[in-house]
Design a protein around this motif. Sequence first.
Motif, mmCIF file in Angstrom:
data_model
loop_
_atom_site.group_PDB
_atom_site.id
_atom_site.type_symbol
_atom_site.label_atom_id
_atom_site.label_comp_id
_atom_site.label_asym_id
_atom_site.label_seq_id
_atom_site.Cartn_x
_atom_site.Cartn_y
_atom_site.Cartn_z
ATOM 1 N N GLU A 125 -42.852 -34.225 55.394
ATOM 2 C CA GLU A 125 -42.474 -33.090 55.705
ATOM 3 C C GLU A 125 -42.005 -33.142 57.206
ATOM 4 O O GLU A 125 -40.880 -32.386 57.538
ATOM 5 N N ASN A 126 -42.378 -33.558 58.232
ATOM 6 C CA ASN A 126 -41.954 -34.080 59.832
ATOM 7 C C ASN A 126 -40.623 -34.677 59.636
ATOM 8 O O ASN A 126 -39.729 -34.372 60.140
ATOM 9 N N SER A 127 -40.490 -35.754 58.739
ATOM 10 C CA SER A 127 -38.894 -36.433 58.616
ATOM 11 C C SER A 127 -38.042 -35.535 58.171
ATOM 12 O O SER A 127 -36.798 -35.633 58.754
ATOM 13 N N GLU A 133 -37.992 -32.236 58.364
ATOM 14 C CA GLU A 133 -37.628 -31.216 59.526
ATOM 15 C C GLU A 133 -36.910 -31.734 60.567
ATOM 16 O O GLU A 133 -35.870 -31.056 60.940
ATOM 17 N N SER A 134 -36.961 -33.023 60.940
ATOM 18 C CA SER A 134 -36.158 -33.610 61.887
ATOM 19 C C SER A 134 -34.769 -33.800 61.304
ATOM 20 O O SER A 134 -33.777 -33.711 62.159
ATOM 21 N N LEU A 135 -34.750 -34.135 60.133
ATOM 22 C CA LEU A 135 -33.583 -34.381 59.593
ATOM 23 C C LEU A 135 -32.960 -33.042 59.295
ATOM 24 O O LEU A 135 -31.388 -32.875 59.545
ATOM 25 N N GLU A 136 -33.561 -31.977 59.046
ATOM 26 C CA GLU A 136 -32.942 -30.703 58.834
ATOM 27 C C GLU A 136 -32.388 -30.118 60.238
ATOM 28 O O GLU A 136 -31.325 -29.553 60.235
ATOM 29 N N LYS A 137 -32.921 -30.712 61.258
ATOM 30 C CA LYS A 137 -32.525 -30.192 62.789
ATOM 31 C C LYS A 137 -31.441 -30.941 62.921
ATOM 32 O O LYS A 137 -30.336 -30.329 63.595
ATOM 33 N N GLU A 138 -31.376 -32.168 62.630
ATOM 34 C CA GLU A 138 -29.984 -32.906 62.959
ATOM 35 C C GLU A 138 -28.652 -32.207 62.191
ATOM 36 O O GLU A 138 -27.755 -32.060 62.600
ATOM 37 N N GLN A 181 -28.606 -29.114 61.332
ATOM 38 C CA GLN A 181 -28.239 -27.949 61.886
ATOM 39 C C GLN A 181 -27.279 -28.134 63.201
ATOM 40 O O GLN A 181 -26.311 -27.461 63.502
ATOM 41 N N GLU A 182 -27.622 -29.098 63.961
ATOM 42 C CA GLU A 182 -26.844 -29.482 65.271
ATOM 43 C C GLU A 182 -25.528 -29.782 64.842
ATOM 44 O O GLU A 182 -24.518 -29.536 65.537
ATOM 45 N N THR A 198 -26.020 -29.545 52.749
ATOM 46 C CA THR A 198 -27.373 -29.256 53.297
ATOM 47 C C THR A 198 -28.360 -28.383 52.777
ATOM 48 O O THR A 198 -29.520 -28.653 52.382
#
Length: 146
Positions: free
Chosen positions: A12-14, A16-21, A23-24, A46
């Motif tokens: 889940e954490n990985s 979420e970080s992928l999702e942030k990337e 979005q950026e 996405t």
Amino acid sequence: MEDKGQKPEADENSFESLEKEFQEVLNELVGDKSLDKFRVEYEKLTNALKKSHESEKRLMTKCRELNAEIVSNSVKVATALKLSQEDQTTITSLKKEIEKAWKMVDAAHDKELRAKETIQTLKHDISNLTKLVEQGAGLSVGQEHG
């Protein structure tokens, strides 16, 4: 059941970080009109990835539920088998007891027949002895008169 031995929280954490990337990248693409077509496709990808991830989570939850149900059912089956074996043992034991009881009934019946035969023999003997006694008494009376 977890993929590659990872824990669900780590997955889940990985994600979420992928999702942030993602979005950026989308935020960087918003200002550039020449990349609008690319941005639209990137957003579709996405969104497809998010849906896929949610589906995977639901499937993993369902798999865990089904696995727990399988374990529960296997315990029930094992218990049922054990009870069935115990029932078979009880049935076998009861059959032996019934056979023993029937043998006792047969033996009692044989004893009853022998007892009836003995009674008949004794009655016959009594009858013969009574006749002999009567004949003997008749001789005695005849001798007394003589």
